[in-house]
Enzyme design. Structure first.
Site, PDB file in Angstrom:
ATOM      1  N   SER A 144      67.268 -18.218 -23.775  1.00 42.55           N
ATOM      2  CA  SER A 144      66.821 -19.402 -24.598  1.00 42.55           C
ATOM      3  C   SER A 144      67.958 -19.724 -25.333  1.00 42.55           C
ATOM      4  CB  SER A 144      65.789 -19.233 -25.438  1.00 42.55           C
ATOM      5  OG  SER A 144      65.648 -20.124 -26.434  1.00 42.55           O
ATOM      6  N   TYR A 157      61.353 -14.531 -32.195  1.00 44.20           N
ATOM      7  CA  TYR A 157      61.711 -15.138 -31.118  1.00 44.20           C
ATOM      8  C   TYR A 157      63.125 -14.847 -30.794  1.00 44.20           C
ATOM      9  CZ  TYR A 157      61.859 -18.713 -27.406  1.00 44.20           C
ATOM     10  OH  TYR A 157      61.933 -19.146 -25.966  1.00 44.20           O
TER      11      TYR A 157
HETATM   12  N1  LIG Z   1      59.822 -24.596 -22.701  1.00 44.10           N
HETATM   13  C1  LIG Z   1      61.147 -24.344 -23.544  1.00 44.10           C
HETATM   14  O1  LIG Z   1      61.478 -25.465 -24.054  1.00 44.10           O
HETATM   15  C2  LIG Z   1      61.690 -23.092 -23.419  1.00 44.10           C
HETATM   16  C3  LIG Z   1      61.257 -21.930 -22.810  1.00 44.10           C
HETATM   17  N2  LIG Z   1      62.019 -20.864 -22.718  1.00 44.10           N
HETATM   18  C4  LIG Z   1      61.684 -19.518 -22.153  1.00 44.10           C
HETATM   19  O2  LIG Z   1      61.382 -19.887 -20.995  1.00 44.10           O
HETATM   20  C5  LIG Z   1      60.295 -18.960 -20.645  1.00 44.10           C
HETATM   21  C6  LIG Z   1      59.103 -19.693 -19.930  1.00 44.10           C
HETATM   22  O3  LIG Z   1      58.579 -20.630 -21.042  1.00 44.10           O
HETATM   23  P1  LIG Z   1      57.524 -21.961 -20.628  1.00 44.10           P
HETATM   24  O4  LIG Z   1      57.696 -22.390 -19.078  1.00 44.10           O
HETATM   25  O5  LIG Z   1      57.650 -22.655 -21.554  1.00 44.10           O
HETATM   26  O6  LIG Z   1      56.286 -21.242 -20.780  1.00 44.10           O
HETATM   27  P2  LIG Z   1      54.693 -21.643 -20.437  1.00 44.10           P
HETATM   28  O7  LIG Z   1      54.139 -21.614 -21.926  1.00 44.10           O
HETATM   29  O8  LIG Z   1      54.686 -23.029 -19.728  1.00 44.10           O
HETATM   30  O9  LIG Z   1      54.245 -20.515 -19.669  1.00 44.10           O
HETATM   31  C7  LIG Z   1      54.123 -19.281 -20.134  1.00 44.10           C
HETATM   32  C8  LIG Z   1      53.540 -18.294 -18.924  1.00 44.10           C
HETATM   33  O10 LIG Z   1      53.704 -17.166 -19.225  1.00 44.10           O
HETATM   34  C9  LIG Z   1      52.521 -16.464 -19.187  1.00 44.10           C
HETATM   35  N3  LIG Z   1      52.670 -15.104 -20.001  1.00 44.10           N
HETATM   36  C10 LIG Z   1      52.459 -15.047 -21.295  1.00 44.10           C
HETATM   37  N4  LIG Z   1      52.371 -13.527 -21.721  1.00 44.10           N
HETATM   38  C11 LIG Z   1      52.626 -12.976 -20.665  1.00 44.10           C
HETATM   39  C12 LIG Z   1      52.796 -11.563 -20.224  1.00 44.10           C
HETATM   40  N5  LIG Z   1      52.817 -10.897 -21.396  1.00 44.10           N
HETATM   41  N6  LIG Z   1      53.091 -11.162 -19.224  1.00 44.10           N
HETATM   42  C13 LIG Z   1      52.896 -12.116 -18.181  1.00 44.10           C
HETATM   43  N7  LIG Z   1      53.110 -13.407 -18.156  1.00 44.10           N
HETATM   44  C14 LIG Z   1      52.747 -13.741 -19.636  1.00 44.10           C
HETATM   45  C15 LIG Z   1      51.354 -17.151 -19.340  1.00 44.10           C
HETATM   46  O11 LIG Z   1      50.094 -16.852 -18.878  1.00 44.10           O
HETATM   47  C16 LIG Z   1      51.899 -18.556 -18.850  1.00 44.10           C
HETATM   48  O12 LIG Z   1      51.548 -18.825 -17.577  1.00 44.10           O
HETATM   49  C17 LIG Z   1      59.868 -18.212 -21.969  1.00 44.10           C
HETATM   50  O13 LIG Z   1      60.572 -16.955 -21.672  1.00 44.10           O
HETATM   51  C18 LIG Z   1      60.568 -19.002 -23.104  1.00 44.10           C
HETATM   52  O14 LIG Z   1      60.781 -18.258 -24.012  1.00 44.10           O
HETATM   53  C19 LIG Z   1      63.257 -20.914 -23.339  1.00 44.10           C
HETATM   54  C20 LIG Z   1      63.773 -22.046 -23.956  1.00 44.10           C
HETATM   55  C21 LIG Z   1      63.042 -23.228 -24.104  1.00 44.10           C
HETATM   56  C1  LIG Z   2      63.261 -25.140 -27.721  1.00 46.44           C
HETATM   57  C2  LIG Z   2      63.738 -23.740 -27.627  1.00 46.44           C
HETATM   58  O1  LIG Z   2      65.348 -23.381 -27.499  1.00 46.44           O
HETATM   59  C3  LIG Z   2      62.816 -22.405 -27.427  1.00 46.44           C
HETATM   60  C4  LIG Z   2      61.508 -22.863 -27.954  1.00 46.44           C
HETATM   61  O2  LIG Z   2      63.146 -21.595 -27.110  1.00 46.44           O
END
Ligand SMILES: NC(=O)C1=CN([C@@H]2O[C@H](COP(=O)(O)OP(=O)(O)OC[C@H]3O[C@@H](n4cnc5c(N)ncnc54)[C@H](O)[C@@H]3O)[C@@H](O)[C@H]2O)C=CC1
Ligand SMILES: CC(=O)C(C)=O
Length: 257
Positions: A144, A157
């Site tokens: 991230s 985080y």
């Molecule tokens: N959306 C954003 O702005 C950002 C996201 N990220 C990172 O990207 C990755 C994905 O984020 P998003 O697409 O926003 O997530 P999201 O909230 O759209 O989806 C998260 C998914 O993770 C699954 N999940 C949760 N706990 C779990 C576990 N213990 N084992 C397996 N699956 C699990 C959930 O069921 C869900 O399908 C994360 O690592 C997040 O930290 C990093 C920076 C920014």
């Molecule tokens: C916005 C961002 O960098 C997160 C939630 O990882």
């Protein structure tokens, strides 16, 4: 469909939503067979359906990445289904305990570190051991922007994502000669379903975030997924041990790289 990942096979964790779904779709569109895993069966199976509707090949395997036995079973099942593990996108992550550290519930610390950092450790350990048996591969971890700079009210985080960046660098130095590459992505604010809901409820804050971004817009899950697909492909064969910011330039004003 392209041919970039033709004859390749791998897995995506947290492939049932947001960035993981977009990367699973991008990998499959590039010709790869994809094991979509998620703790949510509903989300994961929906991603498999989307891939199959697009003419790609995918299966679902339920896995909570905070449980080492489940992670090992996911890797074993992928190798058993597809014969090898050419790539993995370790994407699962949560952001629990969004308060100052003096007010932080220790359970939120444990939960975040267990999924975001132990989860990456379990995945990388078992994926490397599988890749060593089948000629190498490419691993991409979801870090991230919070893995590159401090973020107030997100200490678990931020600590976990800095850990992912450090683990990525160390492992890259360990297995390069065995044809294994490992990199991370550092997404900036990305419009996933959760952020969309937040933006609808908090339009002023959302507009404030947009103003702080050089591109004037958040990235999409597809922006992230396309870079994951590239890093998994042989086009990226000389990229190892780095964390790629995908944030429209946000970190350019923050970091000395
Ligand atoms: N959306 C954003 O702005 C950002 C996201 N990220 C990172 O990207 C990755 C994905 O984020 P998003 O697409 O926003 O997530 P999201 O909230 O759209 O989806 C998260 C998914 O993770 C699954 N999940 C949760 N706990 C779990 C576990 N213990 N084992 C397996 N699956 C699990 C959930 O069921 C869900 O399908 C994360 O690592 C997040 O930290 C990093 C920076 C920014
Ligand atoms: C916005 C961002 O960098 C997160 C939630 O990882």
């Amino acid at each position: 469909m392209t041919e970039l990942l033709k004859d390749k096979a791998g897995l995506v964790t947290a492939g049932g939503s947001g960035i993981g779904r977009a990367s699973a779709v991008a990998l499959a569109k590039a010709g790869a067979k994809v094991m979509v895993s998620d703790v949510s069966e509903e989300g994961g199976r929906e991603t498999v359906k989307l891939i199959k509707e697009g003419g790609g090949e995918a299966q679902f395997f339920k896995c909570d990445v905070s449980d080492e036995d489940q992670v090992k079973a996911l890797v074993d099942e992928t190798v058993s289904a597809f014969g090898k593990l050419d790539f993995a996108h370790n994407n699962a992550g949560i952001n629990a305990g969004q308060v100052k550290i003096g007010e932080l519930d220790s359970n939120d610390w444990d939960k975040t570190i267990k999924i975001n950092l132990y989860g990456i450790f379990y995945c990388v350990k078992h994926q490397i051991n599988a890749m060593l048996k089948t000629g190498g591969g490419a691993i991409v971890n979801s870090a991230s922007g919070a893995g590159l700079e401090g973020s107030p009210n997100m200490s678990p985080y931020t600590a976990s994502k800095h850990g992912v960046v450090g683990l990525t660098k160390s492992v890259a130095l360990e297995y390069g000669k065995q044809n294994i590459r490992i990199n991370s992505i550092a997404p900036g604010a990305t419009i996933t379903p959760a952020i969309e809901r937040w933006a609808e409820d908090n339009p002023e804050q959302y507009n404030g975030v947009l103003e702080s971004l050089p591109a004037g817009e958040m990235s999409t899950p597809e922006d992230q997924g396309n870079v994951v697909m590239f890093l998994c492909s042989d086009l990226a064969r000389q990229i190892n041990g780095v964390t790629v910011p995908i944030d429209g330039g946000y970190t350019a004003g923050k970091l000395q790289q």
